[in-house]
Design a protein around this motif. Structure first.
Motif, PDB file in Angstrom:
ATOM      1  N   GLU A  98       0.812  -1.216   0.000  1.00  0.00           N
ATOM      2  CA  GLU A  98       0.000   0.000   0.000  1.00  0.00           C
ATOM      3  C   GLU A  98       0.846   1.267   0.000  1.00  0.00           C
ATOM      4  OE1 GLU A  98       0.728  -1.250   4.222  1.00  0.00           O
ATOM      5  OE2 GLU A  98       0.134  -2.237   2.351  1.00  0.00           O
TER       6      GLU A  98
ATOM      7  N   ASP B 207      -5.616  -2.078  -4.298  1.00  0.00           N
ATOM      8  CA  ASP B 207      -6.593  -0.995  -4.306  1.00  0.00           C
ATOM      9  C   ASP B 207      -7.517  -1.142  -3.099  1.00  0.00           C
ATOM     10  OD1 ASP B 207      -7.870   1.111  -6.470  1.00  0.00           O
ATOM     11  OD2 ASP B 207      -9.392   0.199  -5.187  1.00  0.00           O
ATOM     12  N   ARG B 208      -7.808  -0.041  -2.430  1.00  0.00           N
ATOM     13  CA  ARG B 208      -8.558  -0.105  -1.178  1.00  0.00           C
ATOM     14  C   ARG B 208     -10.001  -0.554  -1.398  1.00  0.00           C
ATOM     15  NH1 ARG B 208     -11.872   4.304  -0.085  1.00  0.00           N
ATOM     16  NH2 ARG B 208     -11.812   5.962  -1.654  1.00  0.00           N
ATOM     17  N   ILE B 209     -10.543  -0.376  -2.601  1.00  0.00           N
ATOM     18  CA  ILE B 209     -11.904  -0.807  -2.908  1.00  0.00           C
ATOM     19  C   ILE B 209     -11.914  -2.066  -3.760  1.00  0.00           C
ATOM     20  CG2 ILE B 209     -14.043  -0.195  -4.108  1.00  0.00           C
ATOM     21  CD1 ILE B 209     -13.520   2.719  -3.404  1.00  0.00           C
TER      22      ILE B 209
ATOM     23  N   THR C  90      -0.245   6.223   2.580  1.00  0.00           N
ATOM     24  CA  THR C  90      -0.457   5.060   1.731  1.00  0.00           C
ATOM     25  C   THR C  90      -1.210   5.520   0.479  1.00  0.00           C
ATOM     26  OG1 THR C  90      -2.536   4.525   2.849  1.00  0.00           O
ATOM     27  CG2 THR C  90      -0.522   3.460   3.669  1.00  0.00           C
ATOM     28  N   TYR C  91      -1.171   4.693  -0.549  1.00  0.00           N
ATOM     29  CA  TYR C  91      -1.886   5.040  -1.784  1.00  0.00           C
ATOM     30  C   TYR C  91      -3.314   4.521  -1.667  1.00  0.00           C
ATOM     31  CZ  TYR C  91      -3.052   5.464  -6.732  1.00  0.00           C
ATOM     32  OH  TYR C  91      -3.653   5.807  -7.923  1.00  0.00           O
ATOM     33  N   ASP C  92      -4.273   5.432  -1.576  1.00  0.00           N
ATOM     34  CA  ASP C  92      -5.657   5.035  -1.336  1.00  0.00           C
ATOM     35  C   ASP C  92      -6.615   5.523  -2.409  1.00  0.00           C
ATOM     36  OD1 ASP C  92      -5.727   7.727  -0.805  1.00  0.00           O
ATOM     37  OD2 ASP C  92      -6.408   7.528   1.273  1.00  0.00           O
TER      38      ASP C  92
ATOM     39  N   THR D 173      -8.700   5.158  -5.813  1.00  0.00           N
ATOM     40  CA  THR D 173      -9.235   4.195  -6.773  1.00  0.00           C
ATOM     41  C   THR D 173      -9.428   4.922  -8.095  1.00  0.00           C
ATOM     42  OG1 THR D 173     -10.335   2.857  -5.079  1.00  0.00           O
ATOM     43  CG2 THR D 173     -11.185   2.690  -7.332  1.00  0.00           C
TER      44      THR D 173
ATOM     45  N   ALA E 297     -17.648   0.331  -3.129  1.00  0.00           N
ATOM     46  CA  ALA E 297     -17.100   0.130  -1.785  1.00  0.00           C
ATOM     47  C   ALA E 297     -18.058  -0.623  -0.876  1.00  0.00           C
ATOM     48  CB  ALA E 297     -16.747   1.475  -1.158  1.00  0.00           C
TER      49      ALA E 297
END
Length: 398
Positions: free
Chosen positions: A262, A282-284, A313-315, A317, A382
């Motif tokens: 992440e 990817d968070r979603i 972090t890279y969040d 989408t 999500a």
């Protein structure tokens, strides 16, 4: 020759530009070196198949990214990297030059998939960079016969652009209807009609399996045994991650991309990856590798800040989009026409939901303008759910 940089970026595209600016945004004054295989500095790739063809007021100057001027980064163009030593923290180029680094970013994107017998040259273009655009624009002035191989984003955009410049365009693609791998049937047929109405010949159900140049003519051999003759061939069959130069200790994804966490860090300390080449969580949507400009810009900025000390972090989408022949669309998630679809018609446009047995997997906004539509689409995704009656999705966005 040997050079040393605090931050070394391998790859000279949009991610490199965004990362260099992200480093400076974080406040670092460390030295930045960028090794680009292409002979030109970073340039917004979408413009090469969109606005530079369709908007006479859009200029190269308007699109220029001014990476060196804004960041002080030093470019080494025309310098493909052939190897990286993660213990010595060095990268080596084809010319034999070595580059020491404190932190390394892999931002090499991918290499176009090739067709046997069709070698890249003056009349065969695996459309990817500024040099390809310049050459195709020069050829288009003669209103040539052009065969475009591939009906995806690049193929459809280039076919649309050339048709508006009085070229004789033929598209070869494997589907029954152009776009039917991503759009539900009715939209795919509307999509194809945009091209046929513009005079483009569409040959579906076929693949290019080979070819050759014969003087000033290029022959494209097709999967049904027939062939097409053209003055120019443009191939847009996607890319394969460009990672062959990396050592085995940098972990790969199943498709050859670089696996990152992440924080966009690889399995090797001090080595990060971003953009088309990076498979990230990817968070979603879960683990994936994304080949679109929104991801390049957002991930590039984030990885630059992380390289320079940010704890983020890279969040994000990412979304993706296309514009062809007066119709534009935006999307988030997975567009796969084999999934169940719910189409919410909107005054000539549509919002399309793509569902599997458990959840909504993707959302398409086809030729509609909805304030905050993409954020609403992300919110739907999500939830990781689907209504018992899928038609209840109608009206969720907008």
């Amino acid at each position: 020759m040997h050079h040393d940089y605090d931050f070394l970026i391998v790859g000279g595209g949009m991610v490199a530009d965004a990362a260099a600016k992200g480093i400076r945004e974080q406040g670092s004054e460390g030295t930045i070196g960028i090794l680009g295989e292409e002979p030109t500095p970073p340039f917004p790739r979408p413009a090469l198949s969109k606005k530079l063809w369709t908007d006479p007021d859009f200029t190269f100057d308007a699109a220029a990214m001014h990476t060196s001027e804004e960041t002080g980064a030093t470019f080494h163009l025309g310098s493909p990297v052939t190897g990286v030593d993660t213990e010595a923290r060095t990268a080596t180029t084809a010319a034999g030059d070595t580059f020491g680094y404190g932190t390394l970013l892999v931002a090499t994107g991918g290499r176009p998939r090739r067709i046997e017998g069709l070698e890249p040259g003056d009349r065969v273009l695996y459309f990817r960079d500024l040099a390809d655009y310049n050459r195709l624009r020069e050829l288009a002035q003669g209103r040539p016969r052009v065969v475009v191989v591939g009906g995806g984003y690049i193929g459809s955009e280039i076919a649309a652009a050339l048709s508006q410049h009085d070229c004789e365009v033929t598209v070869v693609h494997p589907g029954e209807v152009l776009g039917d791998h991503v759009f539900p049937d009715a939209l795919a047929r509307r999509f194809e009609s945009l091209f046929t109405d513009a005079g483009v010949r569409v040959h579906g159900g076929l693949k290019a399996v080979g070819g050759r140049e014969d003087g000033d003519t290029v022959v494209v051999e097709l999967s049904d045994g027939s062939s097409l003759e053209a003055d120019v061939v443009v191939v847009g069959l996607g890319i394969s991650p460009d990672t062959d130069f990396l050592p085995a200790d940098v972990a790969r994804a199943d498709d050859g991309g670089v696996r990152v966490d992440e924080r966009l860090t690889t399995s090797v300390p001090g080595v990060l990856a971003a953009g088309d080449v990076a498979e990230y969580p990817d968070r979603i949507l879960g683990r994936r590798r994304v080949e679109h400009v929104d991801n390049a810009g957002e991930m590039g900025s984030a990885v630059g800040r992380i390289m320079a000390g940010s704890t983020e972090t890279y969040d994000h989408t990412p979304m993706f989009y296309s514009d062809v022949l007066g119709v534009g669309y935006e999307a988030v998630g997975t567009l796969d026409a084999s999934l169940e679809t719910v189409v919410d018609e909107r005054d000539g446009g549509a919002v399309v939901y793509y569902l599997d047995d458990q959840e909504v997997r993707g959302v398409l906004l086809w030729d509609v303008e909805v304030d905050g539509g993409l954020d609403q689409a992300r919110a739907v995704l999500a939830e990781h759910a689907r209504p018992t009656d899928a038609s209840a999705l109608v009206g969720r966005i907008g």
